[in-house]
Design an enzyme around this catalytic site. Structure first.
Site, PDB file in Angstrom:
ATOM      1  N   ALA A 175       0.838  -1.202   0.000  1.00  0.00           N
ATOM      2  CA  ALA A 175       0.000   0.000   0.000  1.00  0.00           C
ATOM      3  C   ALA A 175       0.873   1.251   0.000  1.00  0.00           C
ATOM      4  O   ALA A 175       1.845   1.338   0.731  1.00  0.00           O
ATOM      5  CB  ALA A 175      -0.916   0.006   1.222  1.00  0.00           C
ATOM      6  N   ASP A 176       0.502   2.215  -0.857  1.00  0.00           N
ATOM      7  CA  ASP A 176       1.205   3.498  -0.862  1.00  0.00           C
ATOM      8  C   ASP A 176       0.304   4.562  -0.242  1.00  0.00           C
ATOM      9  O   ASP A 176      -0.760   4.255   0.286  1.00  0.00           O
ATOM     10  CB  ASP A 176       1.640   3.873  -2.284  1.00  0.00           C
ATOM     11  N   SER A 177       0.718   5.816  -0.301  1.00  0.00           N
ATOM     12  CA  SER A 177      -0.042   6.878   0.372  1.00  0.00           C
ATOM     13  C   SER A 177      -1.427   7.065  -0.236  1.00  0.00           C
ATOM     14  O   SER A 177      -2.391   7.349   0.489  1.00  0.00           O
ATOM     15  CB  SER A 177       0.741   8.189   0.355  1.00  0.00           C
TER      16      SER A 177
END
Length: 75
Positions: A33-35
């Site tokens: 997961a990224d921002s």
């Protein structure tokens, strides 16, 4: 069960494998997961559980277990 619903939201939102989602799994390292995913997850959890999660609280979540504990304590 809260974990099952959290797992389903994570799988639907970031398109990871359900087998990879466990309480010890980290959002960034294990699930990728990224921002942007974090923002989408926050909205999805709020919708799924009918709660509001402040951005500061969401930023403190490192593992799936952190999310489950938070939701169980705020429902």
């Amino acid at each position: 069960m809260t974990f099952d619903k959290v797992r389903d939201v994570i799988v639907d939102t970031i398109s990871c494998d359900a087998e990879d989602v466990n309480p010890e799994a980290t959002l960034a390292d294990d699930l990728g997961a990224d921002s942007l995913d974090a923002v989408e997850l926050n909205m999805a959890f709020e919708d799924a559980f009918g709660i509001t999660i402040p951005d500061d609280d969401m930023a403190s979540f490192k593992t799936v277990g952190d999310i489950v504990t938070y939701i169980e304590n705020h429902q």
